[in-house]
Design a protein around this motif. Sequence first.
Motif, PDB file in Angstrom:
ATOM      1  N   ASN A   1       0.819  -1.209   0.000  1.00 50.02           N
ATOM      2  CA  ASN A   1       0.000   0.000   0.000  1.00 50.02           C
ATOM      3  C   ASN A   1       0.857   1.265   0.000  1.00 50.02           C
ATOM      4  O   ASN A   1       0.497   2.259  -0.627  1.00 50.02           O
ATOM      5  CB  ASN A   1      -0.948  -0.021   1.194  1.00 50.02           C
ATOM      6  N   LYS A   2       1.999   1.244   0.681  1.00 50.93           N
ATOM      7  CA  LYS A   2       2.868   2.425   0.723  1.00 50.93           C
ATOM      8  C   LYS A   2       3.395   2.761  -0.667  1.00 50.93           C
ATOM      9  O   LYS A   2       3.462   3.937  -1.031  1.00 50.93           O
ATOM     10  CB  LYS A   2       4.030   2.192   1.689  1.00 50.93           C
ATOM     11  N   ASN A   3       3.759   1.762  -1.427  1.00 51.16           N
ATOM     12  CA  ASN A   3       4.233   2.004  -2.789  1.00 51.16           C
ATOM     13  C   ASN A   3       3.119   2.574  -3.661  1.00 51.16           C
ATOM     14  O   ASN A   3       3.353   3.483  -4.451  1.00 51.16           O
ATOM     15  CB  ASN A   3       4.785   0.731  -3.419  1.00 51.16           C
TER      16      ASN A   3
END
Length: 71
Positions: free
Chosen positions: A3-5
């Motif tokens: 999700n961070k990417n």
Amino acid sequence: MDNKNAIAMDLVAKMAVEQLAKEQNKNIEEVLISFMESNTGRMVYDDSTKLWWDGPSAVVQEYKNEMGIIG
């Protein structure tokens, strides 16, 4: 892809589109459509290219190269 990417990709794409719209004095929606339909737009969201990692300026330059925009 985590999700961070995905969030980072979205942010870099947003910042690149904003920069392009400002530089070209165009409507942000118009630039967004063109950007997302481009190979550069696809590359931003392809984690294997890591284009998003280089930041919005690199993405803008890649888009300009693709579109034949000088400057």
